[in-house]
Design a protein around this motif. Structure first.
Motif, short mmCIF file in Angstrom:
data_model
loop_
_atom_site.label_atom_id
_atom_site.label_comp_id
_atom_site.label_asym_id
_atom_site.label_seq_id
_atom_site.Cartn_x
_atom_site.Cartn_y
_atom_site.Cartn_z
N THR A 95 -1.16 4.09 -7.73
CA THR A 95 -0.80 4.14 -6.01
C THR A 95 0.65 3.55 -5.55
N VAL A 96 0.75 3.66 -4.17
CA VAL A 96 2.22 3.42 -3.76
C VAL A 96 2.02 1.59 -4.05
N ALA A 97 1.25 1.22 -3.82
CA ALA A 97 1.24 -0.50 -4.18
C ALA A 97 1.50 -0.99 -5.54
N GLN A 98 0.82 -0.16 -6.40
CA GLN A 98 0.94 -0.29 -7.83
C GLN A 98 2.17 -0.07 -8.12
N ASN A 99 2.88 1.18 -7.72
CA ASN A 99 4.44 1.36 -8.20
C ASN A 99 5.12 0.38 -7.59
N ILE A 100 5.02 -0.21 -6.30
CA ILE A 100 5.87 -1.31 -5.99
C ILE A 100 5.88 -2.56 -6.84
N PHE A 101 4.64 -2.78 -7.44
CA PHE A 101 4.41 -4.06 -8.24
C PHE A 101 4.40 -3.96 -9.46
N LEU A 102 4.84 -2.78 -10.10
CA LEU A 102 4.96 -2.13 -11.48
C LEU A 102 5.68 -3.53 -12.17
N GLY A 103 5.27 -3.86 -13.03
CA GLY A 103 5.83 -4.95 -14.05
C GLY A 103 5.78 -6.16 -13.36
N ALA A 104 5.25 -6.42 -12.28
CA ALA A 104 5.35 -7.69 -11.51
C ALA A 104 4.11 -7.89 -10.74
N ALA A 105 3.17 -7.46 -11.28
CA ALA A 105 1.68 -7.45 -10.41
C ALA A 105 1.24 -9.04 -9.88
N LYS A 106 0.65 -8.82 -8.75
CA LYS A 106 0.22 -10.24 -8.25
C LYS A 106 -1.35 -10.38 -8.80
N ARG A 107 -1.47 -11.96 -9.42
CA ARG A 107 -2.70 -11.89 -10.04
C ARG A 107 -3.57 -13.01 -9.28
N ARG A 108 -4.76 -12.93 -9.50
CA ARG A 108 -5.71 -13.74 -8.72
C ARG A 108 -5.72 -15.25 -9.41
N ALA A 109 -6.30 -16.04 -9.01
CA ALA A 109 -6.38 -17.45 -9.52
C ALA A 109 -6.96 -17.10 -10.97
N GLY A 110 -6.27 -17.74 -11.92
CA GLY A 110 -6.61 -17.77 -13.24
C GLY A 110 -5.75 -16.71 -14.02
N GLY A 111 -5.01 -15.81 -13.18
CA GLY A 111 -4.34 -14.68 -13.86
C GLY A 111 -4.91 -13.83 -14.88
N ASP A 142 1.12 12.34 -4.49
CA ASP A 142 0.82 12.86 -3.24
C ASP A 142 2.10 12.81 -2.22
N LEU A 143 2.83 12.05 -2.64
CA LEU A 143 4.05 11.79 -1.32
C LEU A 143 5.11 12.88 -1.58
N ARG A 144 5.63 13.20 -0.50
CA ARG A 144 6.97 13.87 -0.46
C ARG A 144 8.05 13.01 -1.17
N VAL A 145 9.01 13.97 -1.70
CA VAL A 145 10.25 13.17 -2.42
C VAL A 145 10.94 11.81 -1.70
N ALA A 146 10.95 12.18 -0.35
CA ALA A 146 11.58 11.35 0.73
C ALA A 146 10.95 10.05 0.52
N GLN A 147 9.69 10.26 0.74
CA GLN A 147 8.55 9.07 0.67
C GLN A 147 8.55 8.34 -0.69
N ARG A 148 8.69 8.83 -1.54
CA ARG A 148 8.85 8.40 -2.85
C ARG A 148 10.06 7.57 -3.13
N GLN A 149 11.25 7.95 -2.34
CA GLN A 149 12.40 7.14 -2.47
C GLN A 149 12.38 6.18 -1.50
N ILE A 150 11.35 6.00 -0.46
CA ILE A 150 11.15 4.89 0.23
C ILE A 150 10.37 3.88 -0.45
#
Length: 494
Positions: A95-111, A142-150
């Motif tokens: 997903t968009v959110a997963q790509n934004i946090f790729l390699g730096a995922a937010k973790r719940r308590a306990g990790g 599913d995004l257009r190229v312009a949205q993927r750049q954003i």
């Protein structure tokens, strides 16, 4: 003002070949700074050093006045440096959110588990000033190229990037999407983020950049203020010579070489028909999604038509396969050169011989010496630089790769050349060479079709222009009728 970024005396050598000769680059806070030069000038090497992809052989990097050491992409991110590549570095299935946090995922308590809700909330916050319409739960594919750049820009902001390098960010954007990107870049600069902007499109550079650093053959040529420097002056600094003013010359005859009748595929192409004459260069213009590329693929036999006929020299071409079209004398130079046009790891000679390998083999065994000799002959004609047909084609610049694809069709005695976006991602010097090659094909009596999103390019090379709109040919413009306003009127739906 303390520079946001200062590269000092950056040097890089590969196998005894120096590709960067002590290059300096200075970028101020909040500045949009152009990095210009022909393909092979050293731009990508310089940015790859800055982003920690490769190591320099010498030189230093300062960010906000402090000396930093960058030896990996992670260290570059920690230093506040991000790069948006021309070929976006994303995982399409995530997903968009997963790509934004790729390699730096937010973790719940306990990790142990990823906190998806927190990631999605943060992704929405980052995208709000950029493009709030992007659904953070949608797969990136599913995004257009312009949205993927954003999304890539949002990822850079998530990492608190103070320096964002953009490599050919508009190569696949529509004019409307470019205007949106202009707004985003302006907002980033206003917030103090420094942008390094790499593009071969001079209109974009002069629209966006305040200053530009110009490289040639791995050397720093000049740093110039963009508003005070003529476009022609910038181009001549890039190529190292004065460019002649080119005018179109027609070699069109009355002989019909290609006839397309009623070509249809779904709603992408509807009842397309036209004649193409020997010695003629036919431009095809229209908005992205108007059916231009789809029409070229149908003519080349890449996609199967629902209806219609393709005739070469008065005879219908049997079958719908690329093999049948190649045998009839058609050759496609595709839009996605790296994906559809070349085998990157194979040498130039192998790429040239792809459609005509039987001519270079005996009893199923390739006659390598004969293929190499013919390849060198053809590459000398199209001015391949460097002239080494044993090198992998992926190691050449975009302009040189395009020359190899043209040479491929010359090797198979092609009569009808289909060029889809022939100069996308190609520098101004190589563009002029591609235009000369197209004109040379027409002079020899071959026929050429050129699809391009750049109206000046269509007008520069074409004897006649077809305009497509919503899958249909909406206008056929002849000599004296080809103007930007005429093309725009025919291209834009009422």
């Amino acid at each position: 003002m303390t520079p946001r970024l200062a590269l000092h005396a950056m040097t890089k050598t590969y196998s005894g070949n120096t590709v960067l000769h002590g290059v300096d680059l200075t970028v101020l806070p909040g500045e949009v700074h152009g990095l210009l030069g022909e393909n092979g000038a050293g731009k990508s090497t310089l940015l790859n050093i800055l982003c920690g992809v490769i190591a320099s052989d010498g030189g230093s990097i300062e960010i906000d006045g402090k000396l930093v050491s960058i030896s990996s992409p992670r260290e570059a991110a920690q230093a506040g440096v991000a790069m948006i590549h021309q070929e976006l570095q994303q995982v399409p299935e995530l997903t968009v959110a997963q790509n934004i946090f790729l390699g730096a995922a937010k973790r719940r308590a306990g990790g142990l588990f990823v906190d998806r809700a927190a990631q999605e909330a943060e992704a929405r916050r980052l995208l709000q000033p950029l493009d709030p319409a992007i659904d953070v739960t949608a797969p990136v594919r599913d995004l257009r190229v312009a949205q993927r750049q954003i999304v890539e820009i949002a990822k850079a902001l998530r990492a608190n990037a103070r320096i964002i390098a953009m490599d050919e960010p508009t190569s696949s954007l529509t004019p409307k999407e470019f205007e949106r990107l202009v707004q985003v870049i302006g907002g980033l600069a206003a917030s103090g983020v420094s942008i390094i902007y790499v593009s071969h499109k001079m209109d974009e550079v002069f629209r966006l950049c305040q200053t530009a650093t110009i490289l040639r053959d791995g050397k720093l040529i000049s740093q110039v203020p963009i508003p005070a420097t003529p476009v022609r002056g910038v181009i001549e600094l890039m190529v190292g010579r004065e460019l002649a003013t080119a005018t179109h010359q027609s070699f069109a005859t009355d002989k019909v070489l290609l006839r397309v009748k009623g070509l249809t595929r779904g709603t992408a192409v509807l009842d397309a028909g036209f004649d193409l004459h020997a010695g003629e260069v036919l431009g095809i213009a229209g908005l992205v999604g108007s059916g231009r590329t789809e029409l070229m693929r149908l003519i080349a036999g890449v996609d199967r038509a629902d209806a219609g006929v393709v005739e070469v020299a008065g005879k219908p071409v049997p079958g719908h396969s690329p093999r049948a079209r190649i045998k009839a004398g058609l050759g496609l130079v595709p839009e996605e050169r790296k994906r559809d046009g070349i085998i990157r790891q194979r040498p130039v000679s192998s790429n040239i011989g792809l459609p005509s390998m039987r001519e270079f083999s005996r009893l199923g065994i390739i006659r390598s010496a004969r293929l190499k000799a013919r390849s060198e002959e053809l590459m000398r004609e199209v001015n391949l630089r460097p002239l080494d047909v044993t090198r992998p084609i992926g190691s050449f610049s975009g302009g040189n790769q395009q020359k190899v694809i043209i040479g491929r069709w010359l090797a198979s005695d092609t009569r009808i050349f289909l060029f889809d976006e022939p100069t996308r991602g190609i520098d101004v010097g190589a563009k002029a060479e591609i235009y000369d090659l197209i004109e040379g094909l027409a002079r020899e009596g071959r026929a050429v079709i050129v699809v391009s999103s750049e109206l000046p390019e269509v007008m520069r090379v074409s004897d006649r222009v077809l305009v497509m709109r919503e899958g249909r040919i909406s206008a056929d413009l002849g000599p004296g009728q080809i103007t930007e306003s005429a093309i725009a009127r025919a291209a834009i739906p009422a």
